[in-house]
Design a protein around this motif. Structure first.
Motif, short mmCIF file in Angstrom:
data_model
loop_
_atom_site.label_atom_id
_atom_site.label_comp_id
_atom_site.label_asym_id
_atom_site.label_seq_id
_atom_site.Cartn_x
_atom_site.Cartn_y
_atom_site.Cartn_z
N ILE A 290 3.24 7.76 -1.18
CA ILE A 290 2.07 7.14 -1.78
C ILE A 290 2.55 6.10 -2.79
CG2 ILE A 290 -0.15 7.53 -2.88
CD1 ILE A 290 0.37 9.07 -0.19
N ILE A 291 2.33 4.84 -2.49
CA ILE A 291 2.84 3.76 -3.32
C ILE A 291 1.96 3.54 -4.55
CG2 ILE A 291 3.56 1.34 -3.33
CD1 ILE A 291 5.06 3.16 -1.33
N ASP A 292 0.65 3.54 -4.35
CA ASP A 292 -0.31 3.32 -5.44
C ASP A 292 -1.52 4.21 -5.18
OD1 ASP A 292 -2.41 2.31 -7.09
OD2 ASP A 292 -1.35 0.39 -7.26
N LYS A 293 -1.64 5.28 -5.95
CA LYS A 293 -2.72 6.25 -5.69
C LYS A 293 -4.10 5.67 -6.00
CE LYS A 293 -2.61 8.70 -10.18
NZ LYS A 293 -4.01 8.40 -10.55
N ASP A 294 -4.17 4.73 -6.95
CA ASP A 294 -5.47 4.13 -7.29
C ASP A 294 -5.94 3.17 -6.21
OD1 ASP A 294 -5.60 5.53 -9.74
OD2 ASP A 294 -4.33 4.03 -10.70
N LYS A 295 -5.02 2.37 -5.68
CA LYS A 295 -5.36 1.43 -4.63
C LYS A 295 -5.22 2.04 -3.23
CE LYS A 295 -4.06 -2.62 -7.36
NZ LYS A 295 -3.16 -3.80 -7.45
N LYS A 296 -4.76 3.31 -3.21
CA LYS A 296 -4.60 4.08 -1.97
C LYS A 296 -3.62 3.43 -0.98
CE LYS A 296 -9.27 6.03 -2.35
NZ LYS A 296 -8.78 7.26 -2.98
N ILE B 70 0.77 0.34 4.40
CA ILE B 70 -0.66 0.34 4.68
C ILE B 70 -1.44 0.14 3.38
CG2 ILE B 70 -2.59 1.70 5.61
CD1 ILE B 70 -0.38 3.25 7.23
N ASP B 71 -2.23 -0.92 3.35
CA ASP B 71 -3.05 -1.27 2.19
C ASP B 71 -4.51 -1.29 2.63
OD1 ASP B 71 -4.44 -2.42 0.11
OD2 ASP B 71 -3.17 -4.20 -0.06
#
Length: 329
Positions: free
Chosen positions: A272-278, A292-293
């Motif tokens: 999980i690279i950025d939990k806020d931006k998922k 995956i963004d």
């Protein structure tokens, strides 16, 4: 930046990259190759294999072959004989394996003992457990993760690669794969370190069970299709391949209590690279990535030949490739 400028930048600054494919809003907007690779050539995607196995576990759950990730691992190995004095193993669940929270009686990966054995699953089970009990400590494993594909084989009675071909690869347009087994340590080493393109293969043990921690060979286009499947909540071309519930559960972030992994969080074998931006990713050694963004509807896949000093390319993707895509390269 023009496509030619980006090509030359990558050639200079990221010399082991072989292919990049990017999708925006489910449309391919970028594709390029380096190092004499063609678009349909495969590379060994290293630990990004783990994330593909997470999808196969989800499919097996959807099929009812696995009841729950909270099931005890040993429930699926009734013929396994637990080593004398070992107690912890009885409490370990499938979820512990998927989240890298399972305890092992080893430091690091016991490559030699497992890869020279006749039954990699059984030998991996021999390392599972230990006197410390269930500490829920994050312990990243590769070779002992063979328990997962051993478990999958137990429930589906198929070769891992055949199950993947039928229920994952074929439905999303990835070529059928076959097993590859290395007879010698030198062949095993060559498979990992060779810089030349690979065939459509998946490394396996002597019992034809595919390695879940590494060993899968894909092209960047193949990886991008897997990324699109995840981006679209388990659906591909209008067909549900794996449940949306599993995609959500698989990518739910959990804290990793170590700064060894660039402060990323972890789901079920996905980073999980950025939990806020998922934002999340499958990451393999040498810079093999499925990025995956969901907020920007972007999937970026990168393949690379073996270069041990490269762990991941998340920063390069976010600082160079993704901005270029958003600028409509």
């Amino acid at each position: 930046m023009t496509k030619e400028a980006l090509h030359n930048l990558i050639k200079k600054e990221q010399p082991n990259i072989c292919q990049i494919v990017a999708y925006k809003d489910n449309k391919k907007i970028y594709s390029d190759e380096w190092n004499h690779y063609k678009a349909d050539d495969c590379t060994h995607i290293m630990s990004a294999t783990k994330s593909v196995v997470a999808l196969l576990i989800g499919i097996a759950l959807d099929h009812g072959l696995i009841k729950s990730v909270d099931d005890k691992v040993l429930d699926y190995f009734p013929d396994y004989t637990v080593k004398r004095g070992e107690k912890t193993i009885y409490a370990i669940t499938i979820k512990h394996l998927l989240t890298m929270r399972a305890p092992y009686k080893c430091k690091g990966d016991p490559w030699t003992k497992i890869c020279t054995s006749a039954d990699w699953t059984k030998t991996s089970l021999d390392f599972l457990g230990g006197r410390k009990g269930l500490t829920n400590e994050f312990q990243y494993q590769t070779v002992c993760l063979h328990i997962l594909t051993g478990l999958l084989h137990q429930v589906c009675n198929m070769k891992t690669v055949d199950y993947a071909n039928k229920y994952l690869f074929a439905p999303i347009g990835v070529k059928n794969h076959i097993n590859f087994y290395a007879e010698t340590a030198d062949e095993h080493k060559h498979f990992t370190m060779c810089k030349e393109p690979k065939e459509d293969v998946w490394f396996c043990d002597p019992m034809q069970i595919a390695t879940p921690g590494y060993g899968l060979c894909l092209s960047a286009e193949d990886m991008a299709k897997i990324g699109l499947l995840c981006l679209n909540k388990g659906s591909f071309d209008g067909k549900q391949i794996v449940s949306s519930k599993w995609i959500d559960e698989m990518t739910a972030p959990a804290l990793v209590e170590s700064d060894q992994f660039r402060n990323m969080m972890y789901g079920y074998l996905w980073w999980i690279i950025d939990k806020d931006k998922k934002v999340y990713a499958a990451i393999g050694n040498s810079g093999n990535v499925i990025y995956i963004d969901p907020q920007n509807d972007i999937v970026i896949a990168v393949t690379s030949y073996f270069k041990p000093t490269v762990f991941d390319r998340v920063d390069f993707i976010e600082e160079v490739i993704k901005p270029s895509i958003l600028e409509k390269l």
